[in-house]
Design a protein around this motif. Structure first.
Motif, PDB file in Angstrom:
ATOM      1  N   TYR A  30      -1.011  17.635  31.555  1.00 43.13           N
ATOM      2  CA  TYR A  30      -2.461  17.881  31.631  1.00 43.13           C
ATOM      3  C   TYR A  30      -3.001  18.060  30.218  1.00 43.13           C
ATOM      4  O   TYR A  30      -2.269  18.496  29.313  1.00 43.13           O
ATOM      5  N   TYR A  32      -6.767  19.344  27.971  1.00 40.47           N
ATOM      6  CA  TYR A  32      -8.110  19.936  28.013  1.00 40.47           C
ATOM      7  C   TYR A  32      -8.495  20.332  26.589  1.00 40.47           C
ATOM      8  O   TYR A  32      -7.652  20.355  25.678  1.00 40.47           O
ATOM      9  N   LYS A  50      -7.484  17.751  32.696  1.00 40.34           N
ATOM     10  CA  LYS A  50      -7.339  16.438  33.312  1.00 40.34           C
ATOM     11  C   LYS A  50      -5.870  16.001  33.241  1.00 40.34           C
ATOM     12  O   LYS A  50      -5.175  16.257  32.263  1.00 40.34           O
TER      13      LYS A  50
END
Length: 214
Positions: A30, A32, A50
């Motif tokens: 992920y 960010y 994301k």
């Protein structure tokens, strides 16, 4: 460090983390932007994070070699059997044999008796004579005149020599027909009977009529 270079550095670290995990359990990545405006990569879900799609690696597993079949072991040969005695009974050592056709019989004896799958092999002048046999009597035919050496072996089913006699000499005398006729002249009744007295050599009998006037 600029934001762009820092982003590339963090992405590289994330990819290293990704490739270090096991292929069987592949962690999700992920990303960010934190409060300071830095791009962050992590394997833990985060608010406003994301998911980064990572293409699968091109790793190809090597095929596992099938275990080789163990070769079937050959049956081990039996231990060598030993005979206590093996000797030539006839002809006796250094004996002289007289035979027109050069024939004689060789007889052997052994102790214990010949075992199953064992054979006798006769050697004449150190060379095999005939085929191996279980018979202790070997007929020899048309042997040249002169001195010869005899030996007998016992072999097993694997061709191994179990026992062997020493070389034993004998002398063969082949008398010619002419010599026999000279030693024992042919008589009328011998023609056609004795080999040295063929019927074709029988002299013609004189007529009794002519013998009357003598």
């Amino acid at each position: 460090m600029s934001a762009g270079l820092k982003y590339v550095y963090q992405l590289a670290v994330a990819l290293c983390l990704l490739f270090s995990v096991s292929q069987a359990v592949l962690a999700e990545v992920y990303t960010y932007v934190d409060a300071d405006g830095n791009r962050v990569f992590t394997d833990q879900p985060h608010r406003n994070a994301k998911k980064v799609d990572i293409a699968p690696t091109n790793r190809v597993d090597q095929p596992t070699k099938a275990p080789s079949r163990a070769s079937t072991p050959k049956p081990a040969a039996r231990p060598i059997f030993h005979y206590q005695l093996l000797r030539i009974l006839a002809p006796e050592p250094d004996s002289t044999i007289r035979d027109i056709e050069g024939n004689l019989n060789v007889t052997v004896s052994n102790d214990p008796e010949l075992q199953p799958d064992h054979l006798y092999r006769l050697l004449l002048d150190s060379k095999p004579y005939g085929e191996p046999t279980r018979s202790p009597v070997f007929p020899l035919t048309n042997i040249d005149r002169g001195t010869h050496q005899l030996s007998v072996e016992i072999i097993d089913q694997y061709g191994r020599v179990l026992e062997r006699t020493p070389n034993q000499p004998f002398h063969l005398i082949r008398i010619s027909l002419a010599q026999k006729r000279l030693a024992q002249p042919c008589k009328n009744d011998d023609y056609g009977v004795r080999p040295e007295c063929p019927i074709k050599d029988k002299p013609e009998e004189e007529s009794s009529f002519f013998s009357f006037f003598r």
